[in-house]
Design a protein around this motif. Structure first.
Motif, short mmCIF file in Angstrom:
data_model
loop_
_atom_site.label_atom_id
_atom_site.label_comp_id
_atom_site.label_asym_id
_atom_site.label_seq_id
_atom_site.Cartn_x
_atom_site.Cartn_y
_atom_site.Cartn_z
N GLN A 215 0.56 -1.28 0.10
CA GLN A 215 0.02 0.21 0.12
C GLN A 215 0.88 1.10 0.06
O GLN A 215 0.31 2.41 -0.22
CB GLN A 215 -0.88 -0.15 1.33
N ALA A 216 2.08 1.31 0.26
CA ALA A 216 3.21 2.28 0.39
C ALA A 216 4.26 1.72 0.69
O ALA A 216 4.62 0.67 1.09
CB ALA A 216 2.68 3.10 1.59
N ILE A 217 5.25 2.56 -0.07
CA ILE A 217 6.69 2.25 -0.13
C ILE A 217 7.67 3.46 0.27
O ILE A 217 7.31 4.55 0.04
CB ILE A 217 7.29 1.83 -1.30
N GLY A 218 8.55 3.07 1.28
CA GLY A 218 9.39 4.15 1.66
C GLY A 218 11.05 3.84 1.31
O GLY A 218 11.15 2.62 1.79
N THR A 219 11.68 4.73 1.28
CA THR A 219 13.23 4.26 0.82
C THR A 219 13.90 5.36 1.43
O THR A 219 13.70 6.59 1.75
CB THR A 219 13.35 4.55 -0.69
N THR A 220 15.23 4.88 2.00
CA THR A 220 16.24 5.62 2.56
C THR A 220 17.55 5.35 2.32
O THR A 220 17.82 4.41 1.40
CB THR A 220 16.07 5.75 4.31
N GLY A 221 18.39 5.85 2.74
CA GLY A 221 19.91 5.74 2.68
C GLY A 221 20.76 6.34 1.37
O GLY A 221 20.13 7.31 0.77
N ILE B 271 16.58 4.53 -6.07
CA ILE B 271 15.39 3.65 -5.87
C ILE B 271 14.07 4.21 -5.48
O ILE B 271 13.04 3.40 -6.04
CB ILE B 271 15.82 2.57 -4.59
N GLY B 272 14.00 5.18 -5.04
CA GLY B 272 12.67 5.86 -4.85
C GLY B 272 11.90 6.02 -6.11
O GLY B 272 10.65 5.81 -6.46
N GLU B 273 12.70 6.54 -7.02
CA GLU B 273 12.12 6.74 -8.40
C GLU B 273 11.85 5.61 -9.00
O GLU B 273 10.73 5.35 -9.83
CB GLU B 273 12.89 7.66 -9.40
N HIS B 274 12.69 4.47 -8.80
CA HIS B 274 12.31 3.20 -9.51
C HIS B 274 11.13 2.49 -8.94
O HIS B 274 10.45 1.93 -9.83
CB HIS B 274 13.54 2.46 -9.14
N PHE B 275 10.74 2.62 -7.62
CA PHE B 275 9.92 1.89 -6.98
C PHE B 275 8.68 2.88 -7.02
O PHE B 275 7.56 2.47 -6.39
CB PHE B 275 10.23 1.36 -5.86
N ASN B 276 8.65 4.12 -7.66
CA ASN B 276 7.49 4.98 -7.37
C ASN B 276 7.17 5.10 -5.82
O ASN B 276 6.05 5.20 -5.38
CB ASN B 276 6.57 4.84 -8.21
N ALA B 277 8.29 5.41 -5.05
CA ALA B 277 7.97 5.45 -3.61
C ALA B 277 7.30 6.66 -3.15
O ALA B 277 7.26 7.59 -3.83
CB ALA B 277 9.29 5.37 -2.96
N ASP B 278 6.51 6.34 -1.95
CA ASP B 278 5.59 7.38 -1.43
C ASP B 278 6.43 8.27 -0.75
O ASP B 278 6.37 9.62 -0.33
CB ASP B 278 4.53 6.79 -0.53
N LEU B 279 7.61 7.65 -0.01
CA LEU B 279 8.41 8.57 0.87
C LEU B 279 9.96 8.19 0.61
O LEU B 279 10.32 7.09 0.49
CB LEU B 279 8.25 7.80 2.27
#
Length: 414
Positions: A207-213, A219-227
């Motif tokens: 339902q939502a993905i968050g990326t950090t690091g 990877i946020g753009e790759h996964f279309n992350a919410d955060l």
């Protein structure tokens, strides 16, 4: 782009970053975050008495200016959202003033404060993490106050040496993945797939993905992350969440593969924090090199260290190159592997103490996280050095991924 009034205002309290070759880097990093560096105004006459007010009579007029600007922040003359305190670490007088100014601002204003030595000559890319954390705290306290994960979310931490991923459902970790960071996108895909497989889920179930690091934007753009959020706020949130210490004060020490972070946390929100260090000798990389030199797996180094006596081995705790040289010389003189392993763990925490813990207010519980927290000799050495109990929470190596999954759940639609 927001109007100027919507920009996060960051007070630059410095003894001369404009002369140190990093001013442009600071401005570039702030600009990319829609933030603005401001220079607190104060009465020139206050420079004559500011030393007495702080109890620090200094020779440098730049340091007097630094203290006067700090006073302007506390008294509300400068309306700001966060404070960036910086000086040269090579100057003992400046280091003392920086430390006192940092404490004074934080204790009397409640503003988030980060300390930094411009002698590091850090580029805009790495300064970005520090300033991004300040702007996140200013803009998103409501998100950082989140104490429970809801729905089905994933968090991915693209670190310098490893990529971690978790899948969470209603406050439980139901899947995890941990792979070496080689090709950033491929490593992220593999880690997430491992976590999804363990959870019995598919990507479309999330339902939502968050990326950090380090690789959070890619990877946020790759996964279309919410955060997509820096690791200071995410890791500290993940640490207090896993340690069940979200209320009250805590200190988080995160020893990563290439750097480390010391973060003072109050009710789950970072206040004072610092990251990096002058050398990778305070990182997991040094422990990895030690284990290879001793001919053991990194997972075995901790148990070896617990059996040893670090004081039997002299080891340089300031530089990774000299540290390895000390290690080699000690083995050549007949030191046993157990003592060398213990000395290496002590060397890492000693540098963290000297370079990181001087910059934050250390309050218990002291929560140790990151991959190096799994090396038993590290929390043992840290506890012995500070004379306090060190808490290593479950899944301590996954705090970035857990924090990202937790915060991303704020984007789950009800």
């Amino acid at each position: 782009m927001s109007d100027k009034k919507d920009k996060v205002q960051i007070a630059l309290v410095s003894c001369g970053s404009e002369y140190a070759g990093v001013q442009k880097e600071l401005e570039n990093a702030a600009s990319s975050l829609n933030a603005e560096l401001v220079y607190p105004e104060m009465e020139v006459s206050s420079l004559d008495t500011i030393g007495m007010e702080f109890g620090l009579e200094v020779a440098s007029p730049d340091l007097k200016l630094m203290m006067a600007r700090a006073k302007a922040v506390v008294e509300g003359v400068a309306k700001v959202d966060g404070v960036f305190v910086t000086s040269c670490f090579r100057c003992a007088e400046a280091a003392i003033v920086r430390n006192e100014v940092r404490r004074y601002i934080f204790e009397n204003s409640g503003l988030p404060v980060i300390s930094y030595s411009f002698t590091e000559r850090t580029t805009a890319a790495t300064l970005l993490t520090r300033l991004e954390a300040l702007t996140t705290i200013a803009r998103s306290k409501h998100l950082l106050a989140r104490e429970h994960q809801v729905g089905i979310t994933a968090g991915i931490d693209s670190g310098s040496t490893t990529t971690k991923a978790v899948v969470m459902k209603d406050d439980e970790i139901i899947g995890e993945g941990w792979v070496p960071t080689i090709k950033v996108l491929e490593s992220a895909d593999e880690a997430l797939n491992q976590a999804l497989e363990q959870a019995g889920m598919k990507r479309e179930d999330l339902q939502a993905i968050g990326t950090t690091g380090y690789g959070r934007f890619l990877i946020g753009e790759h996964f279309n992350a919410d955060l997509m959020q820096e690791e200071i706020t995410v890791n500290s949130k993940g640490a207090v969440y896993l340690a069940d210490r979200q209320q009250g004060s805590a200190t988080v020490i995160d020893i990563g593969g290439m750097d480390n972070k010391a973060i003072s946390v109050q009710d789950g929100i970072p206040g004072m924090f610092t990251m990096g260090g002058i050398c990778a000798g305070a990182s997991g990389r040094f422990l990895e090199m030690t284990s290879k030199r001793l001919g053991v797996e990194i997972t075995e180094l901790g148990d070896l260290a617990v059996k040893g006596m670090g004081k039997n081995v002299e080891m340089n705790s300031y530089c990774i190159v000299f540290g390895i040289q000390s290690l080699v010389n000690s083995l050549a003189k007949g030191s046993i592997p157990e003592d060398v392993a213990a000395a290496a763990c002590h060397s890492v925490v000693e540098q963290i103490f000297e370079q990181q813990l001087q910059e934050v207010e250390v309050k218990e519980p002291l929560i140790l996280v990151g991959g190096s927290s799994l090396i038993a000799g590290v929390p043992k050495a840290l506890g012995e050095l500070l004379k306090i109990d060190v808490l290593v929470p479950p899944h301590s190596q996954l705090i970035g991924a857990v924090g990202a999954a937790l915060l991303a759940s704020g984007y789950v639609k009800g």
